[in-house]
Write a protein that holds these residues in place. Structure first.
Motif, PDB file in Angstrom:
ATOM      1  N   ILE A 256      -7.802  -5.913  -6.794  1.00  0.00           N
ATOM      2  CA  ILE A 256      -7.664  -4.239  -6.719  1.00  0.00           C
ATOM      3  C   ILE A 256      -6.228  -3.847  -7.020  1.00  0.00           C
ATOM      4  O   ILE A 256      -6.087  -3.032  -7.735  1.00  0.00           O
ATOM      5  CB  ILE A 256      -8.434  -3.526  -5.749  1.00  0.00           C
ATOM      6  CG1 ILE A 256      -9.978  -4.128  -5.795  1.00  0.00           C
ATOM      7  CG2 ILE A 256      -8.540  -1.935  -5.995  1.00  0.00           C
ATOM      8  CD1 ILE A 256     -10.818  -3.548  -4.701  1.00  0.00           C
ATOM      9  N   GLY A 257      -5.440  -4.339  -6.172  1.00  0.00           N
ATOM     10  CA  GLY A 257      -4.096  -3.857  -6.181  1.00  0.00           C
ATOM     11  C   GLY A 257      -3.459  -4.139  -7.493  1.00  0.00           C
ATOM     12  O   GLY A 257      -2.435  -3.602  -8.127  1.00  0.00           O
TER      13      GLY A 257
ATOM     14  N   SER B 197       1.313   8.287  -5.029  1.00  0.00           N
ATOM     15  CA  SER B 197       1.191   8.873  -3.761  1.00  0.00           C
ATOM     16  C   SER B 197       0.007   9.116  -3.045  1.00  0.00           C
ATOM     17  O   SER B 197      -0.327   8.574  -2.098  1.00  0.00           O
ATOM     18  CB  SER B 197       2.039  10.218  -3.806  1.00  0.00           C
ATOM     19  OG  SER B 197       3.459   9.783  -4.212  1.00  0.00           O
ATOM     20  N   ALA B 198      -1.129   9.480  -4.273  1.00  0.00           N
ATOM     21  CA  ALA B 198      -2.469   9.683  -3.563  1.00  0.00           C
ATOM     22  C   ALA B 198      -3.047   8.363  -3.158  1.00  0.00           C
ATOM     23  O   ALA B 198      -3.718   8.431  -2.401  1.00  0.00           O
ATOM     24  CB  ALA B 198      -3.190  10.340  -4.504  1.00  0.00           C
ATOM     25  N   VAL B 199      -2.841   7.596  -4.210  1.00  0.00           N
ATOM     26  CA  VAL B 199      -3.568   6.180  -3.976  1.00  0.00           C
ATOM     27  C   VAL B 199      -2.868   5.447  -2.615  1.00  0.00           C
ATOM     28  O   VAL B 199      -3.509   4.699  -2.143  1.00  0.00           O
ATOM     29  CB  VAL B 199      -3.101   5.264  -5.227  1.00  0.00           C
ATOM     30  CG1 VAL B 199      -3.680   3.968  -5.127  1.00  0.00           C
ATOM     31  CG2 VAL B 199      -3.959   5.695  -6.375  1.00  0.00           C
ATOM     32  N   PHE B 200      -1.661   5.576  -2.358  1.00  0.00           N
ATOM     33  CA  PHE B 200      -1.145   5.063  -1.256  1.00  0.00           C
ATOM     34  C   PHE B 200      -1.241   5.476  -0.027  1.00  0.00           C
ATOM     35  O   PHE B 200      -0.811   4.905   1.096  1.00  0.00           O
ATOM     36  CB  PHE B 200       0.686   4.913  -1.624  1.00  0.00           C
ATOM     37  CG  PHE B 200       1.417   4.107  -0.548  1.00  0.00           C
ATOM     38  CD1 PHE B 200       1.452   2.842  -0.836  1.00  0.00           C
ATOM     39  CD2 PHE B 200       2.165   4.530   0.436  1.00  0.00           C
ATOM     40  CE1 PHE B 200       2.036   1.990  -0.213  1.00  0.00           C
ATOM     41  CE2 PHE B 200       2.867   3.741   0.990  1.00  0.00           C
ATOM     42  CZ  PHE B 200       2.786   2.348   0.786  1.00  0.00           C
ATOM     43  N   LEU B 201      -1.926   6.698  -0.008  1.00  0.00           N
ATOM     44  CA  LEU B 201      -2.308   7.336   1.355  1.00  0.00           C
ATOM     45  C   LEU B 201      -2.941   6.606   2.291  1.00  0.00           C
ATOM     46  O   LEU B 201      -2.806   6.522   3.645  1.00  0.00           O
ATOM     47  CB  LEU B 201      -3.067   8.566   1.122  1.00  0.00           C
ATOM     48  CG  LEU B 201      -2.073   9.759   0.636  1.00  0.00           C
ATOM     49  CD1 LEU B 201      -2.996  10.956   0.294  1.00  0.00           C
ATOM     50  CD2 LEU B 201      -1.106  10.349   1.568  1.00  0.00           C
ATOM     51  N   PRO B 202      -4.152   5.628   2.050  1.00  0.00           N
ATOM     52  CA  PRO B 202      -4.517   4.877   3.014  1.00  0.00           C
ATOM     53  C   PRO B 202      -3.732   3.818   3.757  1.00  0.00           C
ATOM     54  O   PRO B 202      -3.996   3.666   4.865  1.00  0.00           O
ATOM     55  CB  PRO B 202      -5.572   4.111   2.206  1.00  0.00           C
ATOM     56  CG  PRO B 202      -5.871   4.825   1.176  1.00  0.00           C
ATOM     57  CD  PRO B 202      -4.678   5.461   0.701  1.00  0.00           C
TER      58      PRO B 202
ATOM     59  N   ILE C 259     -10.236  -3.936   2.479  1.00  0.00           N
ATOM     60  CA  ILE C 259      -9.853  -4.029   1.030  1.00  0.00           C
ATOM     61  C   ILE C 259      -9.280  -2.474   0.622  1.00  0.00           C
ATOM     62  O   ILE C 259      -8.249  -2.539  -0.163  1.00  0.00           O
ATOM     63  CB  ILE C 259     -10.771  -4.324   0.279  1.00  0.00           C
ATOM     64  CG1 ILE C 259     -11.277  -5.987   0.487  1.00  0.00           C
ATOM     65  CG2 ILE C 259     -10.531  -4.424  -1.091  1.00  0.00           C
ATOM     66  CD1 ILE C 259     -12.224  -6.379  -0.139  1.00  0.00           C
ATOM     67  N   TRP C 260      -9.927  -1.651   1.000  1.00  0.00           N
ATOM     68  CA  TRP C 260      -9.744  -0.329   0.675  1.00  0.00           C
ATOM     69  C   TRP C 260      -8.334   0.302   1.320  1.00  0.00           C
ATOM     70  O   TRP C 260      -7.434   0.753   0.772  1.00  0.00           O
ATOM     71  CB  TRP C 260     -10.857   0.817   1.048  1.00  0.00           C
ATOM     72  CG  TRP C 260     -10.478   2.215   0.886  1.00  0.00           C
ATOM     73  CD1 TRP C 260     -10.809   2.926  -0.278  1.00  0.00           C
ATOM     74  CD2 TRP C 260      -9.979   3.197   2.021  1.00  0.00           C
ATOM     75  NE1 TRP C 260     -10.394   4.030  -0.112  1.00  0.00           N
ATOM     76  CE2 TRP C 260     -10.055   4.426   1.297  1.00  0.00           C
ATOM     77  CE3 TRP C 260      -9.415   3.140   3.166  1.00  0.00           C
ATOM     78  CZ2 TRP C 260      -9.414   5.505   2.067  1.00  0.00           C
ATOM     79  CZ3 TRP C 260      -9.096   4.350   3.752  1.00  0.00           C
ATOM     80  CH2 TRP C 260      -8.988   5.414   3.176  1.00  0.00           C
ATOM     81  N   LYS C 261      -7.953  -0.387   2.539  1.00  0.00           N
ATOM     82  CA  LYS C 261      -6.848   0.144   3.103  1.00  0.00           C
ATOM     83  C   LYS C 261      -5.521  -0.794   2.551  1.00  0.00           C
ATOM     84  O   LYS C 261      -4.397   0.064   2.454  1.00  0.00           O
ATOM     85  CB  LYS C 261      -6.899  -0.061   4.580  1.00  0.00           C
ATOM     86  CG  LYS C 261      -5.493   0.161   5.545  1.00  0.00           C
ATOM     87  CD  LYS C 261      -5.672   0.097   6.948  1.00  0.00           C
ATOM     88  CE  LYS C 261      -4.509   0.321   7.337  1.00  0.00           C
ATOM     89  NZ  LYS C 261      -3.622   1.302   7.088  1.00  0.00           N
TER      90      LYS C 261
ATOM     91  N   TYR D  58      -1.046  -1.175  -0.889  1.00  0.00           N
ATOM     92  CA  TYR D  58       0.168  -1.791  -0.387  1.00  0.00           C
ATOM     93  C   TYR D  58       0.434  -2.783  -1.616  1.00  0.00           C
ATOM     94  O   TYR D  58       1.675  -3.165  -1.680  1.00  0.00           O
ATOM     95  CB  TYR D  58      -0.027  -2.256   0.952  1.00  0.00           C
ATOM     96  CG  TYR D  58       1.252  -3.021   1.535  1.00  0.00           C
ATOM     97  CD1 TYR D  58       2.231  -2.259   2.048  1.00  0.00           C
ATOM     98  CD2 TYR D  58       1.316  -4.383   1.551  1.00  0.00           C
ATOM     99  CE1 TYR D  58       3.308  -2.737   2.569  1.00  0.00           C
ATOM    100  CE2 TYR D  58       2.600  -5.078   2.019  1.00  0.00           C
ATOM    101  CZ  TYR D  58       3.417  -4.145   2.338  1.00  0.00           C
ATOM    102  OH  TYR D  58       4.660  -4.973   2.980  1.00  0.00           O
ATOM    103  N   ASP D  59      -0.555  -3.761  -1.835  1.00  0.00           N
ATOM    104  CA  ASP D  59      -0.249  -4.717  -3.004  1.00  0.00           C
ATOM    105  C   ASP D  59       0.024  -3.998  -3.920  1.00  0.00           C
ATOM    106  O   ASP D  59       0.867  -4.809  -4.752  1.00  0.00           O
ATOM    107  CB  ASP D  59      -1.617  -5.558  -2.840  1.00  0.00           C
ATOM    108  CG  ASP D  59      -1.884  -6.594  -1.421  1.00  0.00           C
ATOM    109  OD1 ASP D  59      -1.169  -6.359  -0.379  1.00  0.00           O
ATOM    110  OD2 ASP D  59      -3.053  -7.073  -1.408  1.00  0.00           O
ATOM    111  N   MET D  60      -0.519  -3.081  -4.444  1.00  0.00           N
ATOM    112  CA  MET D  60      -0.255  -2.394  -5.628  1.00  0.00           C
ATOM    113  C   MET D  60       1.165  -2.065  -5.740  1.00  0.00           C
ATOM    114  O   MET D  60       1.847  -2.244  -6.728  1.00  0.00           O
ATOM    115  CB  MET D  60      -0.854  -1.114  -5.728  1.00  0.00           C
ATOM    116  CG  MET D  60      -0.747  -0.203  -6.789  1.00  0.00           C
ATOM    117  SD  MET D  60      -1.211   1.452  -7.006  1.00  0.00           S
ATOM    118  CE  MET D  60      -0.038   2.092  -5.743  1.00  0.00           C
TER     119      MET D  60
END
Length: 323
Positions: A117-118, A137-142, A196-198, A202-204
């Motif tokens: 997913i990342g 930034s929104a995607v990185f919030l978790p 995975i959601w969290k 980070y991997d992205m």
């Protein structure tokens, strides 16, 4: 009459060995000893508070944990030295063996899912468009949110009644209701989904950094040769991301084997031990069964496995780079 030998008559070793020629001088460079002054210790003074914190809250407890793993801990009665008996007990304990299997499954699923997913998110959000900073930034919030808070929010999402959030959503397509973390068959998968959601954002970010270092001319050359988008990803993007993938695997191995907070907040290891992982089993052994020696031995074993896995991945990466 005795002949006086002058300095010029002295044979030169370098010219003799090379068959004559000009004499080359090689001045000997002497290293100057650095004088110790007050300015020399100033950087160490800035590092001293952090070093003391690590010493008091990390290294000393680690040493104490290793020591306790060799004892049968009896508060107020005196510890009894048992050697490696605690380690043998853990390796034969059925609950610890089941927890180790759950840990491996959870770590493998979270690692693979987060990386896939990342990678997909990185391909979508790659570019220099100014508006992408907000989406990234929104995607990185978790990632920056506290794990305990995330676990509590998802525990509410997993409410098993038909009026629960996720059951309400899947009811729109005629599915559900499901029990998620309250069912022994789906609890581990539900916890894996939260991990995975969290960790996928980070991997992205790491994959985005790797994509930025790929030469765009390689994509242009592949496109001229008639390569499709999937072929360019397979033959250009993925080989260039090997160092990033190695880093992600190392971090994921450490992160997956030490998973605790999300499992403890979501399920506490239940129901019926279906989500019990190594760290929750250590926690239960130490604080619910009052077996500090066994728990310390479990922690030391986890540390050794993590260390061996990390060193193995780094050794494999260096061996591949040497080729």
């Amino acid at each position: 009459m005795t002949a006086v030998r002058t300095v010029s008559d002295t044979p030169d070793v370098g010219s003799t060995a090379s068959g004559g020629g000009a004499v080359e001088t090689h001045p000997v460079r002497r290293r100057r000893r650095r004088r110790l002054t007050g300015a020399t210790f100033i950087p160490w003074l800035f590092l001293l508070p952090a070093a003391l914190i690590f010493l008091v809250f990390k290294f000393i407890p680690m040493a104490e944990g290793i020591r306790l793993s060799l004892f049968e801990v009896r508060p107020f009665l005196g510890d009894i030295f048992v050697g490696f008996k605690n380690y043998a007990t853990i390796l034969q304990d059925e609950k610890f063996l089941t927890a180790s299997w759950h840990t491996l499954v959870l770590a493998g699923g979270q690692t693979l899912g987060a990386m896939l997913i990342g990678f997909f998110l990185a391909l979508l959000l790659e570019g220099h468009t100014k508006s992408l900073w907000f989406v990234r930034s929104a995607v990185f919030l978790p990632v920056v949110a506290a794990t305990a808070v995330i676990g509590e929010i998802w525990r509410l999402f997993f409410y098993p009644a038909p009026e629960g959030f996720l059951n309400e959503v899947i009811s729109w397509v005629g599915l559900g209701p499901w029990e998620y973390i309250h069912d022994t068959d789906t609890s581990l998968v539900s916890v894996m989904f939260v991990g995975i959601w969290k960790h996928a954002p980070y991997d992205m970010v790491l994959i985005l950094a790797g994509l930025a270092g790929i030469d765009r001319q390689q994509y242009e050359a592949a496109a001229i040769d008639g390569a499709s988008t999937l072929q360019r990803i397979w033959n250009v993007t993925l080989p260039a991301l090997r160092p990033v993938v190695t880093i992600l695997l190392t971090l994921a191995a450490i992160r997956g084997l030490r998973v605790f907070t999300e499992v403890y907040v979501l399920t506490g290891g239940g129901p019926a031990g279906s989500t019990d992982v190594w760290m929750t089993r250590v926690y239960t052994t130490a604080f619910e069964q009052s077996e500090a020696g066994l728990a310390s031995a479990g922690s030391v074993l986890l540390f050794l496995v993590t260390l061996i896995l990390t060193v193995s991945v780094q050794w494999y990466r260096r061996r591949k780079e040497a080729r």
